[in-house]
Motif scaffolding. Sequence first.
Motif, PDB file in Angstrom:
ATOM      1  N   GLY A  17       0.805  -1.212   0.000  1.00  0.00           N
ATOM      2  CA  GLY A  17       0.000   0.000   0.000  1.00  0.00           C
ATOM      3  C   GLY A  17       0.837   1.259   0.000  1.00  0.00           C
ATOM      4  N   THR A  18       1.989   1.221   0.629  1.00  0.00           N
ATOM      5  CA  THR A  18       2.868   2.391   0.691  1.00  0.00           C
ATOM      6  C   THR A  18       3.614   2.595  -0.622  1.00  0.00           C
ATOM      7  OG1 THR A  18       3.169   2.081   3.071  1.00  0.00           O
ATOM      8  CG2 THR A  18       4.779   3.467   1.952  1.00  0.00           C
ATOM      9  N   LEU A  19       4.166   1.531  -1.179  1.00  0.00           N
ATOM     10  CA  LEU A  19       4.977   1.648  -2.396  1.00  0.00           C
ATOM     11  C   LEU A  19       4.162   1.533  -3.677  1.00  0.00           C
ATOM     12  CD1 LEU A  19       8.159  -0.376  -1.380  1.00  0.00           C
ATOM     13  CD2 LEU A  19       7.700   2.074  -1.127  1.00  0.00           C
ATOM     14  N   LYS A  20       2.927   1.094  -3.551  1.00  0.00           N
ATOM     15  CA  LYS A  20       1.981   0.983  -4.658  1.00  0.00           C
ATOM     16  C   LYS A  20       2.569   0.218  -5.836  1.00  0.00           C
ATOM     17  CE  LYS A  20      -0.439   5.162  -3.169  1.00  0.00           C
ATOM     18  NZ  LYS A  20      -0.523   4.683  -1.845  1.00  0.00           N
ATOM     19  N   GLU A  21       2.413   0.745  -7.052  1.00  0.00           N
ATOM     20  CA  GLU A  21       2.866   0.029  -8.245  1.00  0.00           C
ATOM     21  C   GLU A  21       4.384  -0.040  -8.355  1.00  0.00           C
ATOM     22  OE1 GLU A  21       2.435   4.309  -9.314  1.00  0.00           O
ATOM     23  OE2 GLU A  21       1.017   2.881  -8.452  1.00  0.00           O
ATOM     24  N   GLY A  22       5.082   0.634  -7.470  1.00  0.00           N
ATOM     25  CA  GLY A  22       6.540   0.571  -7.456  1.00  0.00           C
ATOM     26  C   GLY A  22       7.075  -0.716  -6.845  1.00  0.00           C
ATOM     27  N   HIS A  81      15.457  -0.648 -11.900  1.00  0.00           N
ATOM     28  CA  HIS A  81      15.089  -1.461 -10.748  1.00  0.00           C
ATOM     29  C   HIS A  81      16.017  -1.132  -9.581  1.00  0.00           C
ATOM     30  CE1 HIS A  81      13.298  -3.852 -13.998  1.00  0.00           C
ATOM     31  NE2 HIS A  81      12.415  -4.204 -13.071  1.00  0.00           N
ATOM     32  N   SER A  82      15.528  -1.361  -8.395  1.00  0.00           N
ATOM     33  CA  SER A  82      16.350  -1.245  -7.194  1.00  0.00           C
ATOM     34  C   SER A  82      15.905  -2.339  -6.225  1.00  0.00           C
ATOM     35  CB  SER A  82      16.235   0.144  -6.557  1.00  0.00           C
ATOM     36  OG  SER A  82      14.898   0.459  -6.284  1.00  0.00           O
ATOM     37  N   ALA A  83      16.800  -2.670  -5.329  1.00  0.00           N
ATOM     38  CA  ALA A  83      16.503  -3.700  -4.335  1.00  0.00           C
ATOM     39  C   ALA A  83      16.989  -3.228  -2.978  1.00  0.00           C
ATOM     40  CB  ALA A  83      17.171  -5.024  -4.701  1.00  0.00           C
ATOM     41  N   MET A  84      16.264  -3.596  -1.969  1.00  0.00           N
ATOM     42  CA  MET A  84      16.660  -3.326  -0.596  1.00  0.00           C
ATOM     43  C   MET A  84      16.590  -4.641   0.162  1.00  0.00           C
ATOM     44  SD  MET A  84      14.981  -0.804   2.268  1.00  0.00           S
ATOM     45  CE  MET A  84      15.955   0.640   1.887  1.00  0.00           C
ATOM     46  N   ILE A  85      17.626  -4.909   0.937  1.00  0.00           N
ATOM     47  CA  ILE A  85      17.640  -6.074   1.808  1.00  0.00           C
ATOM     48  C   ILE A  85      17.627  -5.559   3.238  1.00  0.00           C
ATOM     49  CG2 ILE A  85      18.885  -8.154   2.506  1.00  0.00           C
ATOM     50  CD1 ILE A  85      17.819  -8.159  -0.413  1.00  0.00           C
ATOM     51  N   ILE A  86      16.652  -6.031   4.005  1.00  0.00           N
ATOM     52  CA  ILE A  86      16.483  -5.606   5.394  1.00  0.00           C
ATOM     53  C   ILE A  86      16.833  -6.780   6.305  1.00  0.00           C
ATOM     54  CG2 ILE A  86      14.906  -4.675   7.133  1.00  0.00           C
ATOM     55  CD1 ILE A  86      13.152  -3.668   4.795  1.00  0.00           C
ATOM     56  N   ARG A  87      17.682  -6.502   7.274  1.00  0.00           N
ATOM     57  CA  ARG A  87      18.018  -7.497   8.294  1.00  0.00           C
ATOM     58  C   ARG A  87      17.088  -7.277   9.481  1.00  0.00           C
ATOM     59  NH1 ARG A  87      23.421  -7.027  10.425  1.00  0.00           N
ATOM     60  NH2 ARG A  87      23.164  -9.185  11.029  1.00  0.00           N
ATOM     61  N   GLY A  95      13.743  -9.144   1.371  1.00  0.00           N
ATOM     62  CA  GLY A  95      14.154  -8.542   0.114  1.00  0.00           C
ATOM     63  C   GLY A  95      12.993  -7.787  -0.492  1.00  0.00           C
ATOM     64  N   ILE A  96      13.290  -6.625  -1.057  1.00  0.00           N
ATOM     65  CA  ILE A  96      12.266  -5.821  -1.715  1.00  0.00           C
ATOM     66  C   ILE A  96      12.807  -5.442  -3.091  1.00  0.00           C
ATOM     67  CG2 ILE A  96      10.847  -3.742  -1.629  1.00  0.00           C
ATOM     68  CD1 ILE A  96      11.397  -3.632   1.404  1.00  0.00           C
ATOM     69  N   LEU A  97      12.098  -5.816  -4.150  1.00  0.00           N
ATOM     70  CA  LEU A  97      12.444  -5.432  -5.510  1.00  0.00           C
ATOM     71  C   LEU A  97      11.475  -4.350  -5.941  1.00  0.00           C
ATOM     72  CD1 LEU A  97      14.121  -5.886  -8.100  1.00  0.00           C
ATOM     73  CD2 LEU A  97      12.374  -7.568  -8.777  1.00  0.00           C
ATOM     74  N   MET A  98      12.024  -3.249  -6.463  1.00  0.00           N
ATOM     75  CA  MET A  98      11.199  -2.094  -6.797  1.00  0.00           C
ATOM     76  C   MET A  98      11.493  -1.564  -8.187  1.00  0.00           C
ATOM     77  SD  MET A  98      11.939  -0.202  -3.174  1.00  0.00           S
ATOM     78  CE  MET A  98      13.533  -1.010  -3.035  1.00  0.00           C
ATOM     79  N   ASN A  99      10.510  -0.892  -8.757  1.00  0.00           N
ATOM     80  CA  ASN A  99      10.705  -0.093  -9.957  1.00  0.00           C
ATOM     81  C   ASN A  99      11.183   1.267  -9.458  1.00  0.00           C
ATOM     82  OD1 ASN A  99      10.233   1.891 -11.994  1.00  0.00           O
ATOM     83  ND2 ASN A  99       8.805   0.508 -13.003  1.00  0.00           N
ATOM     84  N   SER A 100      12.429   1.608  -9.746  1.00  0.00           N
ATOM     85  CA  SER A 100      13.003   2.836  -9.179  1.00  0.00           C
ATOM     86  C   SER A 100      12.401   4.100  -9.766  1.00  0.00           C
ATOM     87  CB  SER A 100      14.523   2.833  -9.322  1.00  0.00           C
ATOM     88  OG  SER A 100      14.908   2.593 -10.646  1.00  0.00           O
ATOM     89  N   LEU A 101      11.675   3.999 -10.872  1.00  0.00           N
ATOM     90  CA  LEU A 101      10.996   5.172 -11.422  1.00  0.00           C
ATOM     91  C   LEU A 101       9.684   5.458 -10.689  1.00  0.00           C
ATOM     92  CD1 LEU A 101      11.480   4.602 -15.262  1.00  0.00           C
ATOM     93  CD2 LEU A 101      12.807   6.092 -13.736  1.00  0.00           C
ATOM     94  N   LYS A 102       9.163   4.460  -9.983  1.00  0.00           N
ATOM     95  CA  LYS A 102       7.859   4.605  -9.338  1.00  0.00           C
ATOM     96  C   LYS A 102       7.919   4.639  -7.815  1.00  0.00           C
ATOM     97  CE  LYS A 102       5.383   2.549 -13.157  1.00  0.00           C
ATOM     98  NZ  LYS A 102       4.444   1.529 -13.596  1.00  0.00           N
ATOM     99  N   VAL A 103       9.108   4.466  -7.247  1.00  0.00           N
ATOM    100  CA  VAL A 103       9.254   4.507  -5.794  1.00  0.00           C
ATOM    101  C   VAL A 103      10.046   5.748  -5.415  1.00  0.00           C
ATOM    102  CG1 VAL A 103      10.313   3.378  -3.794  1.00  0.00           C
ATOM    103  CG2 VAL A 103       9.074   2.021  -5.463  1.00  0.00           C
ATOM    104  N   ASN A 104       9.474   6.539  -4.546  1.00  0.00           N
ATOM    105  CA  ASN A 104      10.148   7.725  -4.039  1.00  0.00           C
ATOM    106  C   ASN A 104      11.096   7.289  -2.923  1.00  0.00           C
ATOM    107  OD1 ASN A 104      10.405   9.917  -1.946  1.00  0.00           O
ATOM    108  ND2 ASN A 104       9.416  11.084  -3.591  1.00  0.00           N
TER     109      ASN A 104
END
Length: 125
Positions: A17-22, A81-87, A95-104
């Motif tokens: 809900g926060t990142l939506k289509e990103g 694309h961008s990815a974030m890994i959270i410990r 792991g979070i895979l995102m469209n970097s054009l759609k995620v602020n």
Amino acid sequence: MQINIEKLEAAVQELKGTLKEGLLATSIWDRSTGLSLALINPQPAADAMFTELTKTLNSTLVDSGFPALNRYYFLDLEGNHSAMIIRHGDDLLQGILMNSLKVNLGVLLSIALPRMLASVEKART
């Protein structure tokens, strides 16, 4: 490990809900077994790879005299694309895979990340 799976699934839905289509994919998994506990568009091979990469990255930092890895790391990938890994402690990774054009990036770092950290902590029973 005692974890409330329903709370993890709710946290993943809140992230969506926060990142939506990103948001393209996310998974929270047990580091020792590789078992996914909550996910959207699972990437099991990536889960296994990021478990090893996180372990290697942390040991490389420490062996090089740097501080150890803390809560997360961020990767800028090809193809917007961008990815974030959270410990989430020593037992869970996300792991979070995102469209970097759609995620602020500001929303990711100041809203989504703190909420995920808090939500996973609350899911521990």
